[in-house]
Motif scaffolding. Structure first.
Motif, PDB file in Angstrom:
ATOM      1  N   VAL A 146      57.313  23.368  56.918  1.00  0.00           N
ATOM      2  CA  VAL A 146      57.140  24.390  55.886  1.00  0.00           C
ATOM      3  C   VAL A 146      58.197  24.243  54.798  1.00  0.00           C
ATOM      4  O   VAL A 146      57.904  24.388  53.604  1.00  0.00           O
ATOM      5  CB  VAL A 146      57.204  25.801  56.514  1.00  0.00           C
ATOM      6  N   GLY A 147      59.440  23.931  55.192  1.00  0.00           N
ATOM      7  CA  GLY A 147      60.495  23.735  54.202  1.00  0.00           C
ATOM      8  C   GLY A 147      60.190  22.586  53.252  1.00  0.00           C
ATOM      9  O   GLY A 147      60.348  22.719  52.030  1.00  0.00           O
ATOM     10  N   VAL A 148      59.726  21.465  53.794  1.00  0.00           N
ATOM     11  CA  VAL A 148      59.364  20.314  52.960  1.00  0.00           C
ATOM     12  C   VAL A 148      58.172  20.651  52.071  1.00  0.00           C
ATOM     13  O   VAL A 148      58.161  20.360  50.867  1.00  0.00           O
ATOM     14  CB  VAL A 148      59.054  19.085  53.843  1.00  0.00           C
ATOM     15  N   ALA A 149      57.138  21.285  52.670  1.00  0.00           N
ATOM     16  CA  ALA A 149      55.935  21.623  51.905  1.00  0.00           C
ATOM     17  C   ALA A 149      56.240  22.612  50.789  1.00  0.00           C
ATOM     18  O   ALA A 149      55.738  22.472  49.663  1.00  0.00           O
ATOM     19  CB  ALA A 149      54.870  22.193  52.851  1.00  0.00           C
ATOM     20  N   ALA A 150      57.068  23.636  51.082  1.00  0.00           N
ATOM     21  CA  ALA A 150      57.414  24.633  50.065  1.00  0.00           C
ATOM     22  C   ALA A 150      58.217  24.003  48.930  1.00  0.00           C
ATOM     23  O   ALA A 150      58.040  24.360  47.757  1.00  0.00           O
ATOM     24  CB  ALA A 150      58.193  25.780  50.703  1.00  0.00           C
ATOM     25  N   THR A 151      59.094  23.061  49.274  1.00  0.00           N
ATOM     26  CA  THR A 151      59.875  22.367  48.241  1.00  0.00           C
ATOM     27  C   THR A 151      58.966  21.562  47.320  1.00  0.00           C
ATOM     28  O   THR A 151      59.087  21.624  46.085  1.00  0.00           O
ATOM     29  CB  THR A 151      60.913  21.439  48.897  1.00  0.00           C
ATOM     30  N   ILE A 152      58.036  20.822  47.913  1.00  0.00           N
ATOM     31  CA  ILE A 152      57.094  20.021  47.108  1.00  0.00           C
ATOM     32  C   ILE A 152      56.256  20.933  46.209  1.00  0.00           C
ATOM     33  O   ILE A 152      56.074  20.663  45.011  1.00  0.00           O
ATOM     34  CB  ILE A 152      56.182  19.189  48.030  1.00  0.00           C
ATOM     35  N   ALA A 153      55.750  22.032  46.785  1.00  0.00           N
ATOM     36  CA  ALA A 153      54.890  22.940  46.023  1.00  0.00           C
ATOM     37  C   ALA A 153      55.652  23.587  44.863  1.00  0.00           C
ATOM     38  O   ALA A 153      55.107  23.744  43.761  1.00  0.00           O
ATOM     39  CB  ALA A 153      54.319  24.014  46.946  1.00  0.00           C
ATOM     40  N   ASN A 154      56.920  23.948  45.092  1.00  0.00           N
ATOM     41  CA  ASN A 154      57.696  24.591  44.032  1.00  0.00           C
ATOM     42  C   ASN A 154      58.143  23.599  42.971  1.00  0.00           C
ATOM     43  O   ASN A 154      58.390  23.991  41.827  1.00  0.00           O
ATOM     44  CB  ASN A 154      58.908  25.307  44.632  1.00  0.00           C
ATOM     45  N   ILE A 155      58.266  22.331  43.324  1.00  0.00           N
ATOM     46  CA  ILE A 155      58.589  21.312  42.318  1.00  0.00           C
ATOM     47  C   ILE A 155      57.378  21.047  41.428  1.00  0.00           C
ATOM     48  O   ILE A 155      57.496  20.947  40.195  1.00  0.00           O
ATOM     49  CB  ILE A 155      59.055  20.013  43.002  1.00  0.00           C
TER      50      ILE A 155
END
Length: 344
Positions: A146-155
């Motif tokens: 979730v941390g990786v996915a949220a980072t990608i989505a927010n970028i």
């Protein structure tokens, strides 16, 4: 706790898109990472991203960092105490008191960490060591994913505002705060102990739903929880049934991913434009995602998953609100009404 404000589309036009992207990433990557309970990272990721308000800040990424730590700590506590019944109940009781106190007196989401996650780990530990290890590993790897996915989505799709959202929780306002706390602890802990006695993983939703009722500071908040989560479960069940009908016509993994993404996008978009409170759409989305994935990846039939979730959620929330109201009427003195000033 703070009630989620409606999403301002001028500040964050891509919230639904971010949530859908996180759901897609978590669904696709769960199997390669060995996550057996796919619904956990998917539902947690959707909830964390759709909770975002305002501009980016460190708190947005705090959840995925805390989740693995919480999973390891509480799974270890559950494993160490499960064979000592008195100690097991004592630890869970103390966590319930502290967690509910934080929720009632401070409006803190930290109270959820001290109630929901210990309940999940404790019920799993009673069921089997394998269940405990499975849910712990799913939450650890899920938090990282979730941390990786949220980072990608927010970028890729960041909010367009730099305004930092400041939470405005509503704590308990009562002349008998400790009596209010004691009543809620008794109701919640009794439900938790009854769930322990059943030893059935499918009943895990029961203490979780009860904590949402007991954590509200007033009767109005409890009624809103019953509406959002009770009606949301029914609507989520309808959405899940429709999604499963489409999937069973074309039972392919890409179809499943597209279905989950579409459901997430349209429901989270409702947090901006829908008539109901934002929490309602978020919960409908969570229920629909969990029901679909549980039906496809679990051993139970789709009808059993949907029907059981609806019955348990509606039953426990209605029972909780009725029991709390009864106990408050018996043990809590009503607030004195302010008399109207006499005309001059």
């Amino acid at each position: 706790m703070e009630q989620l404000p409606r999403v301002d589309p001028l500040e964050d036009p891509y919230l639904a898109l971010r949530a859908a992207l996180v759901v897609v990433i978590c669904t696709v990557m769960s199997e390669p990472l060995g996550i057996t309970m796919v619904m956990l990272p998917v539902a947690i990721g959707m909830s964390m991203v759709s909770n975002q308000r305002g501009g980016l800040n460190a708190r947005v990424f705090a959840g995925p960092i805390i989740l693995p730590v919480v999973a390891v700590v509480f799974s270890w506590i559950a494993a160490m105490t499960v064979n000592e019944p008195f100690l097991f109940l004592l630890v869970n009781g103390l966590l319930a008191v502290v967690g509910l106190a934080l929720m009632l007196f401070r409006g803190s989401r930290g109270g959820m960490l001290l109630t929901v996650f210990p309940a999940m780990m404790s019920v799993s530990a009673i069921y089997s060591d394998y269940a405990l290890a499975g849910i712990r590993d799913a939450m650890v790897m899920g938090g990282i994913l979730v941390g990786v996915a949220a980072t990608i989505a927010n970028i890729l799709f960041p909010p367009t505002t730099r305004r930092i959202h400041v939470e405005n929780p509503t704590p308990l306002d009562s002349e008998s705060p400790f009596a209010e706390l004691a009543i809620r602890v008794v109701v919640y802990f009794s439900t938790l102990v009854a769930t322990f006695a059943m030893g059935d993983m499918t009943l895990l939703i029961v203490p979780i739903m009860m904590i949402f009722v007991c954590g509200e500071p007033d009767h109005g908040g409890r009624v809103e929880q019953v509406f959002d989560r009770g009606l949301g479960t029914v609507v989520g069940g309808v959405v899940a049934t429709g999604g499963l009908a489409i999937y069973y016509l074309v039972p392919q993994f890409p179809v499943l991913v597209l279905l989950l993404a579409a459901i997430t996008y349209f429901l989270i978009e409702g947090m901006s434009w829908g008539r109901n409170r934002p929490q309602f759409y978020q919960y409908v989305c969570s229920v629909a995602l969990v029901m679909i994935l549980s039906s496809i990846t679990g051993a139970n039939s789709a009808f059993e998953v949907v029907f059981q979730r609806i019955v348990l959620t509606m039953g426990i929330m209605l029972a909780g609100i009725a029991l709390l109201s009864l106990l408050e009427a018996i043990f809590i003195a009503p607030k004195p009404r302010r008399s109207a000033p006499l005309p001059a």
